[in-house]
Motif scaffolding. Structure first.
Motif, PDB file in Angstrom:
ATOM      1  N   ILE A   1       4.308  -4.424  -7.244  1.00  0.00           N
ATOM      2  CA  ILE A   1       3.166  -4.502  -6.231  1.00  0.00           C
ATOM      3  C   ILE A   1       3.097  -3.430  -5.073  1.00  0.00           C
ATOM      4  CG2 ILE A   1       1.844  -5.841  -4.555  1.00  0.00           C
ATOM      5  CD1 ILE A   1       2.396  -8.247  -6.482  1.00  0.00           C
ATOM      6  N   ARG A   2       4.443  -3.368  -4.609  1.00  0.00           N
ATOM      7  CA  ARG A   2       4.744  -2.310  -3.489  1.00  0.00           C
ATOM      8  C   ARG A   2       4.570  -0.787  -4.001  1.00  0.00           C
ATOM      9  NH1 ARG A   2       9.917  -3.737  -0.835  1.00  0.00           N
ATOM     10  NH2 ARG A   2       8.550  -5.314   0.252  1.00  0.00           N
ATOM     11  N   ARG A   3       4.802  -0.759  -5.207  1.00  0.00           N
ATOM     12  CA  ARG A   3       4.726   0.864  -5.812  1.00  0.00           C
ATOM     13  C   ARG A   3       3.383   1.394  -5.983  1.00  0.00           C
ATOM     14  NH1 ARG A   3       9.459  -0.554  -8.722  1.00  0.00           N
ATOM     15  NH2 ARG A   3       8.216  -1.385 -10.405  1.00  0.00           N
ATOM     16  N   GLU A   4       2.637   0.162  -6.398  1.00  0.00           N
ATOM     17  CA  GLU A   4       1.200   0.384  -6.754  1.00  0.00           C
ATOM     18  C   GLU A   4       0.550   0.678  -5.264  1.00  0.00           C
ATOM     19  OE1 GLU A   4      -0.497  -3.231  -8.635  1.00  0.00           O
ATOM     20  OE2 GLU A   4       0.500  -2.676 -10.461  1.00  0.00           O
ATOM     21  N   LEU A   5       0.948  -0.316  -4.316  1.00  0.00           N
ATOM     22  CA  LEU A   5       0.181  -0.085  -2.821  1.00  0.00           C
ATOM     23  C   LEU A   5       0.388   1.333  -2.479  1.00  0.00           C
ATOM     24  CD1 LEU A   5       0.838  -3.400  -1.096  1.00  0.00           C
ATOM     25  CD2 LEU A   5      -1.446  -2.556  -1.885  1.00  0.00           C
ATOM     26  N   LEU A   6       1.801   1.606  -2.680  1.00  0.00           N
ATOM     27  CA  LEU A   6       2.284   3.159  -2.152  1.00  0.00           C
ATOM     28  C   LEU A   6       1.237   4.135  -2.936  1.00  0.00           C
ATOM     29  CD1 LEU A   6       6.046   2.913  -1.731  1.00  0.00           C
ATOM     30  CD2 LEU A   6       4.283   3.182   0.113  1.00  0.00           C
ATOM     31  N   THR A   7       1.299   4.113  -4.305  1.00  0.00           N
ATOM     32  CA  THR A   7       0.680   4.929  -5.198  1.00  0.00           C
ATOM     33  C   THR A   7      -0.896   4.901  -4.646  1.00  0.00           C
ATOM     34  OG1 THR A   7       2.013   4.673  -6.914  1.00  0.00           O
ATOM     35  CG2 THR A   7      -0.064   5.358  -7.392  1.00  0.00           C
ATOM     36  N   ARG A   8      -1.435   3.806  -4.406  1.00  0.00           N
ATOM     37  CA  ARG A   8      -2.872   3.651  -3.938  1.00  0.00           C
ATOM     38  C   ARG A   8      -3.189   4.484  -2.746  1.00  0.00           C
ATOM     39  NH1 ARG A   8      -5.328  -1.982  -3.436  1.00  0.00           N
ATOM     40  NH2 ARG A   8      -4.454  -1.670  -1.393  1.00  0.00           N
ATOM     41  N   TRP A   9      -2.161   4.081  -1.772  1.00  0.00           N
ATOM     42  CA  TRP A   9      -2.207   4.728  -0.219  1.00  0.00           C
ATOM     43  C   TRP A   9      -1.830   6.308  -0.632  1.00  0.00           C
ATOM     44  CZ3 TRP A   9      -5.157   2.774   2.925  1.00  0.00           C
ATOM     45  CH2 TRP A   9      -5.193   1.595   3.211  1.00  0.00           C
ATOM     46  N   ASP A  10      -1.206   6.978  -1.384  1.00  0.00           N
ATOM     47  CA  ASP A  10      -0.793   8.040  -1.559  1.00  0.00           C
ATOM     48  C   ASP A  10      -2.036   8.846  -2.270  1.00  0.00           C
ATOM     49  OD1 ASP A  10       1.662   8.192  -0.280  1.00  0.00           O
ATOM     50  OD2 ASP A  10       2.687   8.414  -2.269  1.00  0.00           O
ATOM     51  N   THR A  11      -2.903   8.187  -2.850  1.00  0.00           N
ATOM     52  CA  THR A  11      -3.983   8.735  -3.557  1.00  0.00           C
ATOM     53  C   THR A  11      -5.067   8.911  -2.566  1.00  0.00           C
ATOM     54  OG1 THR A  11      -3.463   7.544  -5.862  1.00  0.00           O
ATOM     55  CG2 THR A  11      -5.879   8.371  -5.308  1.00  0.00           C
ATOM     56  N   LYS A  12      -5.098   7.845  -1.546  1.00  0.00           N
ATOM     57  CA  LYS A  12      -5.994   7.925  -0.690  1.00  0.00           C
ATOM     58  C   LYS A  12      -5.798   9.221   0.569  1.00  0.00           C
ATOM     59  CE  LYS A  12      -8.952   4.439  -1.704  1.00  0.00           C
ATOM     60  NZ  LYS A  12     -10.039   4.668  -2.082  1.00  0.00           N
ATOM     61  N   LYS A  13      -4.453   9.225   0.659  1.00  0.00           N
ATOM     62  CA  LYS A  13      -4.064  10.172   1.649  1.00  0.00           C
ATOM     63  C   LYS A  13      -4.538  11.482   1.010  1.00  0.00           C
ATOM     64  CE  LYS A  13      -0.316   8.204   4.087  1.00  0.00           C
ATOM     65  NZ  LYS A  13       1.272   8.276   4.132  1.00  0.00           N
ATOM     66  N   LEU A  14      -4.096  11.753  -0.248  1.00  0.00           N
ATOM     67  CA  LEU A  14      -4.376  13.142  -0.972  1.00  0.00           C
ATOM     68  C   LEU A  14      -5.576  13.357  -0.908  1.00  0.00           C
ATOM     69  CD1 LEU A  14      -3.416  15.565  -2.704  1.00  0.00           C
ATOM     70  CD2 LEU A  14      -3.704  14.216  -4.416  1.00  0.00           C
ATOM     71  N   GLU A  15      -6.640  12.538  -1.088  1.00  0.00           N
ATOM     72  CA  GLU A  15      -8.025  12.589  -1.067  1.00  0.00           C
ATOM     73  C   GLU A  15      -8.514  13.084   0.325  1.00  0.00           C
ATOM     74  OE1 GLU A  15      -9.957   8.968  -2.490  1.00  0.00           O
ATOM     75  OE2 GLU A  15      -9.300   9.336  -4.656  1.00  0.00           O
ATOM     76  N   ALA A  16      -8.012  12.466   1.194  1.00  0.00           N
ATOM     77  CA  ALA A  16      -8.420  12.752   2.706  1.00  0.00           C
ATOM     78  C   ALA A  16      -7.962  13.961   3.078  1.00  0.00           C
ATOM     79  CB  ALA A  16      -7.798  11.514   3.802  1.00  0.00           C
ATOM     80  N   TYR A  17      -6.663  14.313   2.628  1.00  0.00           N
ATOM     81  CA  TYR A  17      -6.307  15.645   2.926  1.00  0.00           C
ATOM     82  C   TYR A  17      -7.075  16.747   2.380  1.00  0.00           C
ATOM     83  CZ  TYR A  17      -1.924  12.889   4.409  1.00  0.00           C
ATOM     84  OH  TYR A  17      -1.070  12.278   5.237  1.00  0.00           O
ATOM     85  N   GLU A  18      -7.345  16.720   1.183  1.00  0.00           N
ATOM     86  CA  GLU A  18      -8.069  17.591   0.422  1.00  0.00           C
ATOM     87  C   GLU A  18      -9.494  17.443   1.043  1.00  0.00           C
ATOM     88  OE1 GLU A  18      -9.172  18.271  -4.258  1.00  0.00           O
ATOM     89  OE2 GLU A  18      -9.259  16.117  -3.601  1.00  0.00           O
ATOM     90  N   ASN A  19      -9.922  16.502   1.238  1.00  0.00           N
ATOM     91  CA  ASN A  19     -11.651  16.742   1.828  1.00  0.00           C
ATOM     92  C   ASN A  19     -11.589  17.402   3.162  1.00  0.00           C
ATOM     93  OD1 ASN A  19     -14.309  15.764   1.994  1.00  0.00           O
ATOM     94  ND2 ASN A  19     -13.800  14.363   3.533  1.00  0.00           N
ATOM     95  N   TYR A  20     -10.454  16.797   3.954  1.00  0.00           N
ATOM     96  CA  TYR A  20     -10.330  17.681   5.506  1.00  0.00           C
ATOM     97  C   TYR A  20     -10.058  19.113   5.269  1.00  0.00           C
ATOM     98  CZ  TYR A  20      -8.525  18.879  10.092  1.00  0.00           C
ATOM     99  OH  TYR A  20      -8.353  19.410  11.174  1.00  0.00           O
ATOM    100  N   VAL A  21      -9.222  19.582   4.342  1.00  0.00           N
ATOM    101  CA  VAL A  21      -9.394  21.126   4.390  1.00  0.00           C
ATOM    102  C   VAL A  21     -10.412  21.720   3.727  1.00  0.00           C
ATOM    103  CG1 VAL A  21      -7.834  22.874   3.051  1.00  0.00           C
ATOM    104  CG2 VAL A  21      -6.705  21.153   4.188  1.00  0.00           C
ATOM    105  N   ASP A  22     -11.193  21.069   2.790  1.00  0.00           N
ATOM    106  CA  ASP A  22     -12.336  21.475   2.354  1.00  0.00           C
ATOM    107  C   ASP A  22     -13.401  21.712   3.543  1.00  0.00           C
ATOM    108  OD1 ASP A  22     -11.547  21.708  -0.299  1.00  0.00           O
ATOM    109  OD2 ASP A  22     -12.557  19.695  -0.944  1.00  0.00           O
ATOM    110  N   ARG A  23     -13.334  20.802   4.338  1.00  0.00           N
ATOM    111  CA  ARG A  23     -14.481  20.744   5.457  1.00  0.00           C
ATOM    112  C   ARG A  23     -13.950  22.015   6.429  1.00  0.00           C
ATOM    113  NH1 ARG A  23     -18.748  18.409   3.537  1.00  0.00           N
ATOM    114  NH2 ARG A  23     -18.483  16.199   2.675  1.00  0.00           N
ATOM    115  N   VAL A  24     -12.621  21.846   6.597  1.00  0.00           N
ATOM    116  CA  VAL A  24     -12.348  22.934   7.447  1.00  0.00           C
ATOM    117  C   VAL A  24     -12.865  24.251   7.084  1.00  0.00           C
ATOM    118  CG1 VAL A  24     -10.267  24.184   8.332  1.00  0.00           C
ATOM    119  CG2 VAL A  24     -10.360  21.808   8.579  1.00  0.00           C
ATOM    120  N   ARG A  25     -12.444  24.485   5.689  1.00  0.00           N
ATOM    121  CA  ARG A  25     -12.841  26.000   5.192  1.00  0.00           C
ATOM    122  C   ARG A  25     -14.547  26.284   5.070  1.00  0.00           C
ATOM    123  NH1 ARG A  25      -8.727  28.875   2.530  1.00  0.00           N
ATOM    124  NH2 ARG A  25      -6.991  28.068   2.599  1.00  0.00           N
TER     125      ARG A  25
END
Length: 190
Positions: A34-58
């Motif tokens: 469960i801990r691994r799943e949560l970390l993976t889920r949060w990492d996925t959300k972070k990656l999406e947020a980071y990607e979206n932010y850089v796209d918006r900046v550009r």
């Protein structure tokens, strides 16, 4: 032949110990899963947020460049300046919303890198709209600062996500802005 009472107790204790060990092992394994799943889920959300932010900046940078070049007569656009300003305003609004996701999900280093990137992009926005005066060299310096801040943001985001490697350093030489050659002044023209 029957088992003595002590043998029966020893057998019962062994069975109970085995059951308890199995329960604890299963419980610990399930918690780790469960801990691994949560970390993976949060990492996925972070990656999406980071990607979206850089796209918006550009996206905002490209709109700022278009507006700046139009205002300065470097490259005129078919879109009126008022429309370009409205598009840039919308892009900066979306960039701000993307930044808020970074604030919610990112670690300290990524948040600080995002703050620095925001400050650099605002400098570009302000010069493109005329809020901040500056020369073409100032403009290029501000754009170089934005792209350096994007690289810093990438580096800190990669570390936060546990991605190995680097986008800067010896393996990746410094790159400058891709700029067209300087315009030549026609002879005899004032």
């Amino acid at each position: 032949m029957g088992l003595s009472t002590s043998e029966q107790l020893l057998t019962i204790a062994a069975v109970l110990l085995g059951a308890l060990t199995t329960y604890v092992t299963n419980y610990w394994t399930e918690r780790q899963r469960i801990r691994r799943e949560l970390l993976t889920r949060w990492d996925t959300k972070k990656l999406e947020a980071y990607e979206n932010y850089v796209d918006r900046v550009r996206a905002a940078i490209y709109l700022a460049v278009e507006l700046y070049e139009h205002r300065e007569g470097i490259r005129l656009s078919d879109d009126p300046e008022a429309r370009q300003r409205a598009e840039l305003s919308e892009a900066t609004h979306l960039r701000g919303r993307a930044f808020e996701r970074i604030m919610l999900l990112a670690g300290d280093e990524v948040v600080e890198a995002a703050h620095a990137l925001n400050a650099a992009t605002l400098e570009v926005d302000w010069q493109s709209t005329g809020k901040t005066p500056g020369t073409l060299d100032d403009w290029r310096t501000r754009n170089r600062a934005v792209f350096a801040a994007i690289n810093t943001f990438h580096e800190t985001a990669r570390v936060d996500l546990g991605v190995s490697g680097s986008v800067t350093g010896e393996a990746h030489p410094d790159r400058d802005l891709l700029l067209p050659p300087a315009r030549r002044v026609r002879e005899g023209a004032d």
